[in-house]
Design a protein around this motif. Structure first.
Motif, PDB file in Angstrom:
ATOM      1  N   VAL A 203       0.608  -1.182   0.005  1.00 17.65           N
ATOM      2  CA  VAL A 203      -0.013  -0.053  -0.015  1.00 17.65           C
ATOM      3  C   VAL A 203       1.023   1.312  -0.306  1.00 17.65           C
ATOM      4  CG1 VAL A 203      -1.974   1.955   1.410  1.00 17.65           C
ATOM      5  CG2 VAL A 203      -2.236  -1.034   0.967  1.00 17.65           C
ATOM      6  N   TRP A 204       1.757   0.724   0.891  1.00 15.23           N
ATOM      7  CA  TRP A 204       2.758   2.379   0.795  1.00 15.23           C
ATOM      8  C   TRP A 204       3.641   2.762  -0.157  1.00 15.23           C
ATOM      9  CZ3 TRP A 204       3.247   1.550   7.127  1.00 15.23           C
ATOM     10  CH2 TRP A 204       2.631   2.423   7.619  1.00 15.23           C
ATOM     11  N   GLN A 205       4.123   1.417  -0.678  1.00 14.50           N
ATOM     12  CA  GLN A 205       5.159   1.325  -1.803  1.00 14.50           C
ATOM     13  C   GLN A 205       6.524   2.665  -1.697  1.00 14.50           C
ATOM     14  OE1 GLN A 205       4.818   0.380  -5.078  1.00 14.50           O
ATOM     15  NE2 GLN A 205       3.347  -1.144  -3.797  1.00 14.50           N
ATOM     16  N   PRO A 206       7.309   1.721  -0.644  1.00 12.11           N
ATOM     17  CA  PRO A 206       8.283   2.885   0.391  1.00 12.11           C
ATOM     18  C   PRO A 206       9.650   2.299  -1.517  1.00 12.11           C
ATOM     19  CG  PRO A 206       7.890   0.655   1.351  1.00 12.11           C
ATOM     20  CD  PRO A 206       6.450   0.970   0.236  1.00 12.11           C
ATOM     21  N   THR A 207      10.660   2.844  -0.667  1.00 11.78           N
ATOM     22  CA  THR A 207      11.564   3.424  -1.967  1.00 11.78           C
ATOM     23  C   THR A 207      12.689   3.215  -0.593  1.00 11.78           C
ATOM     24  OG1 THR A 207      11.576   5.976  -2.419  1.00 11.78           O
ATOM     25  CG2 THR A 207      10.120   3.959  -3.586  1.00 11.78           C
ATOM     26  N   ALA A 208      14.348   3.807  -1.873  1.00 16.62           N
ATOM     27  CA  ALA A 208      15.398   3.654  -0.853  1.00 16.62           C
ATOM     28  C   ALA A 208      15.218   4.804  -0.118  1.00 16.62           C
ATOM     29  CB  ALA A 208      16.669   2.938  -1.244  1.00 16.62           C
ATOM     30  N   ALA A 209      15.329   6.062  -0.929  1.00 17.34           N
ATOM     31  CA  ALA A 209      14.810   7.124  -1.020  1.00 17.34           C
ATOM     32  C   ALA A 209      14.160   7.771   0.479  1.00 17.34           C
ATOM     33  CB  ALA A 209      14.417   8.533  -2.006  1.00 17.34           C
ATOM     34  N   THR A 210      12.366   6.605  -0.153  1.00 15.53           N
ATOM     35  CA  THR A 210      11.601   7.644   1.083  1.00 15.53           C
ATOM     36  C   THR A 210      10.957   6.027   1.646  1.00 15.53           C
ATOM     37  OG1 THR A 210       9.732   6.998  -0.501  1.00 15.53           O
ATOM     38  CG2 THR A 210      10.286   9.275  -0.532  1.00 15.53           C
TER      39      THR A 210
ATOM     40  N   TRP B  61      15.866 -13.442  10.621  1.00 16.26           N
ATOM     41  CA  TRP B  61      14.544 -14.315   9.422  1.00 16.26           C
ATOM     42  C   TRP B  61      13.799 -13.281   8.362  1.00 16.26           C
ATOM     43  CZ3 TRP B  61       9.561 -15.156   7.709  1.00 16.26           C
ATOM     44  CH2 TRP B  61      10.123 -16.529   7.483  1.00 16.26           C
ATOM     45  N   PHE B  62      13.622 -12.726   9.641  1.00 17.33           N
ATOM     46  CA  PHE B  62      12.757 -11.198   8.947  1.00 17.33           C
ATOM     47  C   PHE B  62      13.254 -10.832   7.890  1.00 17.33           C
ATOM     48  CE2 PHE B  62      10.486  -7.084   8.606  1.00 17.33           C
ATOM     49  CZ  PHE B  62       9.273  -7.688   8.631  1.00 17.33           C
TER      50      PHE B  62
ATOM     51  N   LYS C  69      10.322  -8.164   1.591  1.00 15.26           N
ATOM     52  CA  LYS C  69      10.220  -7.901   0.477  1.00 15.26           C
ATOM     53  C   LYS C  69      10.871  -6.186   0.303  1.00 15.26           C
ATOM     54  CE  LYS C  69       6.963 -10.559  -1.987  1.00 15.26           C
ATOM     55  NZ  LYS C  69       5.318 -10.552  -2.742  1.00 15.26           N
ATOM     56  N   ASN C  70      11.557  -6.003  -0.144  1.00 13.66           N
ATOM     57  CA  ASN C  70      12.078  -4.452  -0.247  1.00 13.66           C
ATOM     58  C   ASN C  70      12.484  -4.608   0.354  1.00 13.66           C
ATOM     59  OD1 ASN C  70      12.121  -1.921  -2.326  1.00 13.66           O
ATOM     60  ND2 ASN C  70      10.028  -1.613  -1.438  1.00 13.66           N
ATOM     61  N   ARG C  71      13.554  -5.247   1.386  1.00 13.94           N
ATOM     62  CA  ARG C  71      14.579  -4.111   2.567  1.00 13.94           C
ATOM     63  C   ARG C  71      15.103  -3.405   2.741  1.00 13.94           C
ATOM     64  NH1 ARG C  71      16.586  -3.272   6.038  1.00 13.94           N
ATOM     65  NH2 ARG C  71      17.825  -4.271   7.626  1.00 13.94           N
ATOM     66  N   GLU C  72      15.197  -3.070   1.456  1.00 12.10           N
ATOM     67  CA  GLU C  72      16.496  -1.516   1.379  1.00 12.10           C
ATOM     68  C   GLU C  72      14.824  -0.376   0.878  1.00 12.10           C
ATOM     69  OE1 GLU C  72      14.968  -2.711  -2.780  1.00 12.10           O
ATOM     70  OE2 GLU C  72      15.773  -3.444  -1.257  1.00 12.10           O
TER      71      GLU C  72
ATOM     72  N   MET D 235      22.843  -6.462  15.893  1.00 14.90           N
ATOM     73  CA  MET D 235      23.561  -7.667  14.955  1.00 14.90           C
ATOM     74  C   MET D 235      22.677  -8.511  14.166  1.00 14.90           C
ATOM     75  SD  MET D 235      25.608  -8.458  18.732  1.00 14.90           S
ATOM     76  CE  MET D 235      26.663  -9.587  18.383  1.00 14.90           C
ATOM     77  N   ALA D 236      21.696  -8.422  14.090  1.00 16.57           N
ATOM     78  CA  ALA D 236      20.725  -9.436  13.662  1.00 16.57           C
ATOM     79  C   ALA D 236      19.984  -8.932  12.282  1.00 16.57           C
ATOM     80  CB  ALA D 236      19.445 -10.549  14.606  1.00 16.57           C
ATOM     81  N   GLY D 237      20.544  -7.454  12.055  1.00 19.32           N
ATOM     82  CA  GLY D 237      19.857  -6.603  11.023  1.00 19.32           C
ATOM     83  C   GLY D 237      19.420  -4.958  12.080  1.00 19.32           C
ATOM     84  N   ALA D 238      18.655  -5.168  12.535  1.00 25.07           N
ATOM     85  CA  ALA D 238      18.262  -4.279  13.078  1.00 25.07           C
ATOM     86  C   ALA D 238      19.042  -2.574  12.728  1.00 25.07           C
ATOM     87  CB  ALA D 238      17.329  -3.943  14.333  1.00 25.07           C
TER      88      ALA D 238
END
Length: 553
Positions: free
Chosen positions: A197-204, A228-229, A234-237, A261-264
């Motif tokens: 719904v929100w359609q985020p991007t790396a810039a936003t 794991w999460f 999707k779209n982790r960046e 350490m796990a990625g947060a």
């Protein structure tokens, strides 16, 4: 006697992750911090903060350097609504600070939230709904798709209201509440649906916050969940992964650290861990943990006592004296062996070198705590700590032989009173034991003739009359020893002697320590004078005064 029925509980299932990466990682920089004191911490108080207290607390958070501050739940509380309006209308939000507000995924609440934010320059809209198995099945009685529908509809309402209110810089945050009790595949599915719904991007980017709303597992399992999460969403960046840990098992800080350490990327928490039940993650503790490892925490924590005072006065909550880093006693050593180790490390430490002091993980002065509060004396204390305190406060450098003897005097006094001895009390005890021994004789005056053999003539006052003594020897002190032996018909030997200035400078007082021994006695005399020879002679006389045979003359 009641017996626990442990069979009604089940162990939290670990994840099968043979290729987990987080155990090999280190935290090399501070995460993004978000204080939730004014919302999550405030709602956990018996007496929620007044407007004045919230304003004061907010100013503290700004002074500490927080760039993201959750300021309330404006749709759920008039006080929160009014506080948000005050922040905006009175221009209390610096340009580099973003306020965050919380709302449930309900349209009326979302609409009220945007009304509260009218005129803001930038804000984070934090929307959430419960996703855990127990909430889904027993509270909402919905299937997975029913819970996803709530989240997606909430995300859509947030987006619609943001588009209808252009101008501010909006950032969206979604929390699958009780992530720690949610099946991981479902947590990913619902977050993917929200982001669709929100359609985020790396810039936003959006913020996906993963709460351990109830701490249900060991920290390593929570780290597995976060890794794991991060690896499956999707779209982790385009996502800032945030964590919000609670302290039900007492491991909230550890869980947040391992989650980073796990990625947060981001950590939500409160100062000193205030929050529902056992509390939230303590940002001060985690920040100081980073600092102790050479990582800049990106928060101003130097004036810790002012921070504690503000928190306590605003929340009406006391700070435990053993609270990590900030408690009154956390840098204090009463144990004799601990005190001795600390003293030796501090004595041998080179200024500006890497901190490496036994029992002190950080330098207390970094938090504006003085080193004189590190060592405190009770019946458990030893010679090293007592000597350290006297040197720090009075410049007295007790020789080791006197440290051993005086420590037993201090211990007996502490045992007799049952109390801690403060430094002035220790100093008074020292003087009364060794230096205030003018009876029966005091040194009235003396004259020394120096030559191959030094000769001394001295007058001793006994309170009524004067006694003249004379002697000779190699050095004025030796000559005085001879004079006292002859006059009092004594046999003794000096077994220890030490002297030094109490401070720097030509006008500094000097202190002399002297121990003499007879066939039956061993006594110590101490004296302070602006002349080192006078101090030495007086110390000798103070020691002689303690001999039983002198009192019988």
């Amino acid at each position: 006697m009641t017996t626990f029925n442990h069979n009604k509980y089940q162990a939290f299932p670990p994840l099968d992750m043979p290729n987990r990466q987080w155990p090999n990682n280190s935290i090399c920089e501070a995460p993004q911090w978000c204080s939730v004191d004014l919302r999550d911490g405030n709602q956990a108080l018996v007496e929620p903060m007044t407007v004045a207290q919230k304003r004061r607390y907010y100013q503290l958070l700004l002074a500490m350097g927080f760039k993201q501050i959750e300021v309330g739940f404006p749709a759920a509380s008039k006080m929160d609504f009014d506080f948000v309006r005050w922040l905006i209308e009175e221009n209390k939000i610096p340009d580099d600070v973003t306020i965050q507000v919380l709302t449930q995924a309900r349209e009326s609440l979302i609409e009220q939230t945007f009304t509260a934010l009218k005129g803001v320059k930038q804000a984070i809209i934090h929307v959430y709904n419960s996703t855990s198995t127990v909430q889904r099945e027993l509270v909402f009685q919905k299937d997975r798709q029913g819970i996803i529908d709530i989240a997606v509809q909430g995300a859509a309402w947030v987006k619609q209201h943001a588009e209808a209110n252009p101008g501010p810089q909006w950032q969206f945050e979604y929390s699958p509440e009780s992530f720690s009790g949610t099946e991981l595949d479902f947590a990913v599915d619902i977050c993917d649906a929200v982001n669709a719904v929100w359609q985020p991007t790396a810039a936003t980017p959006v913020i996906i916050n993963l709460p351990a709303t109830v701490e249900m597992s060991t920290p390593n399992v929570f780290a597995d969940q976060v890794e794991w999460f991060c690896g499956n969403v999707k779209n982790r960046e385009a996502i800032t992964v945030s964590v919000h840990t609670h302290n039900d098992r007492g491991c909230a800080v550890a869980a947040a650290e391992l989650a980073v350490m796990a990625g947060a990327d981001r950590v939500e928490g409160t100062l000193l861990g205030n929050g529902e039940r056992t509390g939230n993650m303590d940002i001060i503790t985690m920040a100081m943990n980073l600092y102790s490892q050479g990582v800049d925490p990106q928060l101003q924590l130097g004036d810790i006592d002012n921070i504690i005072t503000t928190i306590s006065e605003c929340t009406k909550l006391p700070v435990h004296p053993r609270h990590p880093y900030v408690g009154e006693l956390v840098y204090t050593a009463f144990s004799g062996s601990h005190q001795d180790a600390i003293k030796k490390c501090l004595d041998r430490r080179v200024p500006d070198s890497t901190w490496n002091v036994a029992y002190l993980p950080i330098d207390p002065t970094d938090l504006n705590r003085t080193l004189k509060h590190v060592i405190r004396v009770n019946s458990q204390s030893g010679k090293g700590g007592i000597a350290y305190l006297l040197e720090q406060e009075y410049g007295v450098q007790l020789p080791r032989w006197l440290q051993v003897e005086f420590s037993s005097v201090v211990q007996r006094q502490s045992e007799a009173t049952g109390c801690e001895l403060l430094v002035p009390q220790i100093w008074q005890l020292f003087k009364s034991t060794y230096a205030h021994t003018e009876q029966p004789y005091q040194l009235a005056d003396y004259n020394v003739n120096h030559g191959d053999i030094d000769k001394i003539q001295a007058r001793l006052a006994d309170g009524v009359d004067h006694v003249s003594v004379a002697g000779e020897g190699h050095g004025a002190l030796t000559a005085f020893i001879s004079s006292l032996k002859q006059h009092f018909n004594l046999e003794f030997e000096v077994i220890n002697f030490s002297e030094h200035a109490l401070s720097k400078g030509t006008d500094a007082d000097a202190i002399a320590y002297l121990q003499i021994k007879t066939v039956t006695e061993s006594v110590i005399g101490v004296a302070i004078h602006n002349d080192i020879l006078t101090a030495s002679l007086t110390a000798l006389l103070n020691a002689v005064n303690q001999l039983e045979s002198v009192h019988s003359v």
